[in-house]
Each structure stands twice: as structure tokens, then as C-alpha cells.
Design an enzyme around this catalytic site. Structure first.
Site, PDB file in Angstrom:
ATOM      1  N   ASP A  46       0.860  -1.173   0.000  1.00  0.00           N
ATOM      2  CA  ASP A  46       0.000   0.000   0.000  1.00  0.00           C
ATOM      3  C   ASP A  46       0.904   1.233   0.000  1.00  0.00           C
ATOM      4  O   ASP A  46       1.829   1.327   0.810  1.00  0.00           O
ATOM      5  CB  ASP A  46      -0.893  -0.007   1.236  1.00  0.00           C
ATOM      6  CG  ASP A  46      -1.783   1.212   1.305  1.00  0.00           C
ATOM      7  OD1 ASP A  46      -2.777   1.250   0.575  1.00  0.00           O
ATOM      8  OD2 ASP A  46      -1.459   2.127   2.089  1.00  0.00           O
ATOM      9  N   ILE A  47       0.662   2.136  -0.936  1.00  0.00           N
ATOM     10  CA  ILE A  47       1.480   3.354  -1.007  1.00  0.00           C
ATOM     11  C   ILE A  47       0.893   4.392  -0.059  1.00  0.00           C
ATOM     12  O   ILE A  47      -0.267   4.791  -0.214  1.00  0.00           O
ATOM     13  CB  ILE A  47       1.520   3.890  -2.446  1.00  0.00           C
ATOM     14  CG1 ILE A  47       2.127   2.849  -3.396  1.00  0.00           C
ATOM     15  CG2 ILE A  47       2.309   5.192  -2.507  1.00  0.00           C
ATOM     16  CD1 ILE A  47       3.538   2.421  -3.063  1.00  0.00           C
ATOM     17  N   ASP A 140      -1.170  18.633 -12.370  1.00  0.00           N
ATOM     18  CA  ASP A 140      -0.535  18.447 -13.679  1.00  0.00           C
ATOM     19  C   ASP A 140       0.874  19.030 -13.676  1.00  0.00           C
ATOM     20  O   ASP A 140       1.064  20.195 -13.984  1.00  0.00           O
ATOM     21  CB  ASP A 140      -1.390  19.128 -14.748  1.00  0.00           C
ATOM     22  CG  ASP A 140      -0.860  18.907 -16.155  1.00  0.00           C
ATOM     23  OD1 ASP A 140      -0.056  17.979 -16.348  1.00  0.00           O
ATOM     24  OD2 ASP A 140      -1.238  19.681 -17.051  1.00  0.00           O
ATOM     25  N   GLU A 174       7.494  18.605 -21.165  1.00  0.00           N
ATOM     26  CA  GLU A 174       6.337  17.934 -21.753  1.00  0.00           C
ATOM     27  C   GLU A 174       5.313  18.948 -22.212  1.00  0.00           C
ATOM     28  O   GLU A 174       4.661  18.766 -23.254  1.00  0.00           O
ATOM     29  CB  GLU A 174       5.720  16.977 -20.725  1.00  0.00           C
ATOM     30  CG  GLU A 174       4.600  16.083 -21.260  1.00  0.00           C
ATOM     31  CD  GLU A 174       3.206  16.679 -21.119  1.00  0.00           C
ATOM     32  OE1 GLU A 174       2.244  16.039 -21.573  1.00  0.00           O
ATOM     33  OE2 GLU A 174       3.078  17.780 -20.553  1.00  0.00           O
ATOM     34  N   ASP A 203       0.147  10.799 -15.924  1.00  0.00           N
ATOM     35  CA  ASP A 203       0.029  12.229 -16.132  1.00  0.00           C
ATOM     36  C   ASP A 203      -1.334  12.680 -15.605  1.00  0.00           C
ATOM     37  O   ASP A 203      -2.358  12.478 -16.253  1.00  0.00           O
ATOM     38  CB  ASP A 203       0.157  12.541 -17.627  1.00  0.00           C
ATOM     39  CG  ASP A 203       0.217  14.033 -17.921  1.00  0.00           C
ATOM     40  OD1 ASP A 203       0.014  14.829 -16.990  1.00  0.00           O
ATOM     41  OD2 ASP A 203       0.466  14.394 -19.085  1.00  0.00           O
ATOM     42  N   HIS A 290      -3.955  23.743 -15.982  1.00  0.00           N
ATOM     43  CA  HIS A 290      -3.094  24.747 -16.598  1.00  0.00           C
ATOM     44  C   HIS A 290      -3.375  26.158 -16.077  1.00  0.00           C
ATOM     45  O   HIS A 290      -3.245  27.135 -16.818  1.00  0.00           O
ATOM     46  CB  HIS A 290      -3.214  24.712 -18.131  1.00  0.00           C
ATOM     47  CG  HIS A 290      -2.480  23.573 -18.755  1.00  0.00           C
ATOM     48  ND1 HIS A 290      -2.412  23.373 -20.110  1.00  0.00           N
ATOM     49  CD2 HIS A 290      -1.767  22.560 -18.205  1.00  0.00           C
ATOM     50  CE1 HIS A 290      -1.693  22.290 -20.383  1.00  0.00           C
ATOM     51  NE2 HIS A 290      -1.294  21.784 -19.225  1.00  0.00           N
ATOM     52  N   ASP A 305      -4.753   8.417  -3.896  1.00  0.00           N
ATOM     53  CA  ASP A 305      -4.434   7.193  -3.164  1.00  0.00           C
ATOM     54  C   ASP A 305      -4.654   5.958  -4.035  1.00  0.00           C
ATOM     55  O   ASP A 305      -3.770   5.099  -4.174  1.00  0.00           O
ATOM     56  CB  ASP A 305      -5.300   7.121  -1.910  1.00  0.00           C
ATOM     57  CG  ASP A 305      -4.862   6.026  -0.953  1.00  0.00           C
ATOM     58  OD1 ASP A 305      -3.753   5.494  -1.102  1.00  0.00           O
ATOM     59  OD2 ASP A 305      -5.646   5.697  -0.048  1.00  0.00           O
ATOM     60  N   ASP A 309      -1.647   3.472  -5.503  1.00  0.00           N
ATOM     61  CA  ASP A 309      -1.630   2.035  -5.220  1.00  0.00           C
ATOM     62  C   ASP A 309      -1.667   1.220  -6.507  1.00  0.00           C
ATOM     63  O   ASP A 309      -1.041   0.149  -6.598  1.00  0.00           O
ATOM     64  CB  ASP A 309      -2.819   1.664  -4.337  1.00  0.00           C
ATOM     65  CG  ASP A 309      -2.682   2.158  -2.908  1.00  0.00           C
ATOM     66  OD1 ASP A 309      -1.540   2.450  -2.491  1.00  0.00           O
ATOM     67  OD2 ASP A 309      -3.705   2.272  -2.213  1.00  0.00           O
TER      68      ASP A 309
END
Length: 442
Positions: A46-47, A140, A174, A203, A290, A305, A309
Site C-alpha cells: 500500500d502506497i 498536472d 512535456e 500524467d 493549466h 491514493d 496504489d
């Protein structure tokens, strides 16, 4: 994600009409090489969302201290790169910085390799680190950058020993047209490009009015992410808003398999999407896209979350060799099909089998992945080319959600070639779901 100018949009449409170019969707139904079958989610950690948000706080502070942005050629970008590099160096990664020039300014890519694994089969995750000049770019794309950074640190904490080599990339410029990722891909020798077995792009993964979009460029990579979200009973949709507009495009154009996740930018969330994901219909997925308001307040924690994960799940699945591919040839449909609540009609999903000889085997494997809030409501049948129905799952009082299993069917009376269908009907009220994917393995 970079801005899609009208000229670029017209060019993309032209390429699509010619069957060329960027962002063409892969067929949903096709004969495919055997794809990984998900193992237990415990295989991937789990992150911690707090850790991911701590990185976003750092990006915000860097932008605030450097003119309000982290754009290419500005001090905020280089400070962001130095922050990420410091974390990775301390965690035991081998890091390298690529320099390039764009719009008269020096740009930077950061590449980080985890020691070990077969370098002829490299799994790479990437995100763009730059913002636009208008704001700090926390969704972003601080969100994708932070998500893969914390996943990379989780690899280090676990001291993961993957069978395949793991590489992470943070790309610059990018927002000016994927300049950094193009530079990276073009700098690879042809043989080194062939060694990247998959590139996964992230992204925007924390949009404040979020969606759950999965890249459909490669069916096997798409399925890994869809399988993860199916365990959370979160329906996904195919990602189209960012086709050709983010760092996966240079990899795809070089013949490298690509996949990824996206939570939405300035497209408007529909009523149907709000019903299944929550949030506000008629409003952009990210109204601060943006803009100067793309700050640390412009993040949906739940979406961040879940997507973080999912990154870890995909990298563990694809790199560690803990999955066992089915033997034989696989024919799969990964297109979602909504199952109407009772008293609704049955729905079907089809695969076409061609090029085989004789009849189907007596032990035909039928893999079924259905997301549903009450599996006992469902009746599931396999329909052979002859029209014969083979019962896979009966309705019952089973209150557990979802069906994700492989059935064995004696289909030796059926010719192998032809159209096979998965037929599903909801026999009980109040619960809903959809066919996520299904496959036949001969």
C-alpha cells in the site's frame, strides 16, 4: 499534460483517418499472447498517501519560492528535479540526468534505475515533472511525479528483487510538446528501445473531480490496471482525452508497448460518470487545469491514493514474475459491458476465435472478471458457436461482491472457430455492476 492546439488536433484526426499516427485504440477483441493473471494484492505494498502528499507539498513550496511555477527553463523545475534525485540517490537508485535544449533554455530528464533484474526486459514508469508557467502544476503533473516517486521509494523499502529490470523517468518540457520524452526515446539505440518491455505513463492522477481512465494502447497492460480497480469495485473507462498528448506517445511511436492511468483534465464529467465515480456532473475533471489554482489544494486524496496504489500493483505484477500466465492461446474481450439491474435483460460480450482446427477442448478455460455489488444476483453462461449454453455461475444467496475466477468447461462438442459469448443476467434487485473482461484459453 500538454495543451492540444487546434492544428495538433486536426493533424491527429487526419492521422486517425489514415490509420496512422497517435492514440489509435487497440481492438477490444483479439487473440493475444497470454497475459498475466493477477496475484494477491498483498504482493504489492500500500502506497502511503501521506508520503505522496508530502512530495506534493515540496513541489508547492518549490514553486512558491521560484516565481509560482515549475516550468521548463525556470528555477522551479530544476529545484523539483534536484528534490526527486536526492530522494532516489538516498534510496539506492542509480540516477542520471539528461540535458537537452528547447525554446532557448536547458531542459532536464531524470532517469533512475533500480539495481538488478533482466535489463533485456525493462519495465519503465514515467511522468512529466514540469508545470506550465501559469501555476505550480500540482495535479498536472506533480501528482504523477509524486506517485511514481513514492512507488520507487517503496521498491527500495521492500528491497524488491524483480525478475525484470525496473526504471523510472521524470521528463522535462512535456508542456512544450513532449520534448524531454522524445529526447530520451531518440537517444536510445535501437537495441535499447527493444529492451523496454513496457512503458507506463502517469500524467494527472489526483484530479479534484476525478475519473478513472485506463490507457487502452496495449490490451495486456490495460488489463493489469483494470483488474486492480475491479478489486476496489471501481469501474474504469478508456482514456481518450490525453491520446498523443503525453509522454507515452514517443514510446508508442517507437514501437514500445505503453499503458497508464489518468484522472481527467479539462473535459467535462458527464452525469453517467458522476453516478459511478461521484463528483460533480457538468464540471471539468480539473477546473484548475493549466491555471494558477493548480495548487496543493487542487487534489482529490482518494483518487491520488487509489491511483498510487495501482502504480505499485502494476509494477509488482509486471516486474517480479509472481504471476503465472495461462498455457495455450488466449482470446479476450476487455470492453466493459454494463449489467442492468433486475428485472433487466441479459447482456452479452463476444470473442471471435479464428485460425484453429477441429473442436474446442474438453477442458476449455473461461476466465471471468465481473464487478458487481452482489454476486449472488448473477447468472453467467458461456454460449458456444452452436448456440449451446454452458452454465458457469448460478444465482444464489451469496452476498460477496464481484466474480473473478476461471471456469473449466467441456466444450468438445463445439467447433473451436466462431463467435463465443459470455451471457450475464441480474436476477435480483438493488445491486449493479458490469462485465470487466473475460477470456477463453485453448
Amino acid at each position: 499534460m500538454r495543451i492540444k492546439h487546434p492544428i495538433a488536433a486536426a493533424a491527429t484526426a487526419t492521422f486517425a483517418a489514415l490509420g496512422l499516427g497517435i492514440g489509435l485504440a487497440a481492438p477490444a477483441v483479439q487473440a493475444a499472447a497470454p497475459a498475466p493473471t493477477p496475484t494477491a494484492l498483498a504482493a504489492a505494498p500500500d502506497i502511503p498517501i501521506a508520503n505522496v502528499k508530502a512530495h506534493l507539498t515540496q513541489f508547492q513550496q518549490i514553486a512558491t519560492a521560484n516565481g509560482g511555477n515549475r516550468a521548463h527553463g525556470r528555477a522551479g523545475y530544476k529545484a523539483s528535479l534536484d528534490y526527486v534525485k536526492g530522494k532516489l540517490d538516498a534510496a539506492g537508485y542509480t540516477t542520471s540526468i539528461q540535458q537537452f535544449t528547447s525554446s532557448g533554455a536547458t531542459g532536464y530528464n531524470l532517469i533512475a534505475d533500480w539495481p538488478g533484474g533482466d535489463t533485456s526486459q525493462t519495465v519503465m514508469a514515467g511522468a512529466h515533472l514540469d508545470s506550465v508557467t501559469a501555476g505550480p502544476g500540482i495535479n498536472d503533473n506533480g501528482s504523477g511525479s509524486a506517485g511514481i516517486l513514492e512507488t520507487a521509494l517503496a521498491v527500495s523499502r521492500a528491497q524488491l528483487k524483480p525478475d525484470k529490470h525496473l526504471r523510472f523517468g521524470w521528463f522535462g518540457a512535456e508542456e512544450l510538446g513532449m520534448v524531454g520524452s522524445k529526447y530520451y526515446v531518440n537517444s536510445l539505440a535501437t537495441g535499447d528501445r527493444a529492451k523496454i518491455s513496457a512503458y507506463l505513463n502517469f500524467d494527472m492522477i489526483g484530479s479534484p473531480n476525478p475519473g478513472y481512465f485506463v490507457y487502452d494502447d496495449d490490451p495486456a497492460l490495460e488489463k493489469v490496471f483494470k483488474d486492480y480497480f475491479a478489486t476496489l469495485s471501481i469501474p474504469t473507462e478508456i482514456e481518450t482525452e490525453g491520446d498523443g498528448r503525453s509522454d507515452h506517445a514517443p514510446f508508442k511511436n517507437a514501437g514500445i508497448r505503453v499503458g497508464g492511468l489518468f484522472s481527467g483534465a479539462d473535459y467535462t464529467k458527464t452525469s453517467a460518470q458522476a453516478q459511478k465515480w461521484g463528483g460533480t456532473a457538468g464540471r471539468a475533471f480539473d477546473a484548475c487545469y493549466h491555471s494558477s489554482c493548480d495548487t496543493s489544494a487542487n487534489i482529490n486524496d482518494t483518487a491520488l491514493d487509489h491511483h498510487s496504489d495501482a502504480i505499485a500493483y502494476a509494477l509488482w505484477q509486471l516486474s517480479t514474475g509472481t504471476t503465472t500466465p495461462p498455457t495455450g492461446d488466449t482470446y479476450e474481450n476487455t470492453t466493459d459491458v454494463t449489467i442492468p439491474d433486475s428485472p433487466g435483460a441479459a447482456v452479452t460480450s463476444s470473442v471471435s476465435v479464428t485460425g484453429r482446427t477441429g473442436n474446442a477442448p474438453s477442458a476449455l478455460k473461461v476466465g471471468v472478471n465481473i464487478v458487481h455489488t452482489y454476486s449472488g444476483d448473477l447468472v453467467v453462461d458461456l454460449i458456444g458457436p452452436s448456440g449451446t449454453a454452458y452454465r458457469l455461475h448460478n444465482s444464489s444467496s451469496d452476498s460477496t461482491p464481484n466474480i473473478n475466477t476461471t471456469y473449466t468447461v467441456n466444450a468438445s462438442a463445439e467447433t473451436a472457430n466462431g463467435t463465443w459469448k459470455l451471457k450475464v443476467q441480474d436476477k435480483g434487485p438493488q445491486d449493479t455492476g458490469y462485465i470487466n473482461s473475460w477470456k477463453l484459453t485453448f
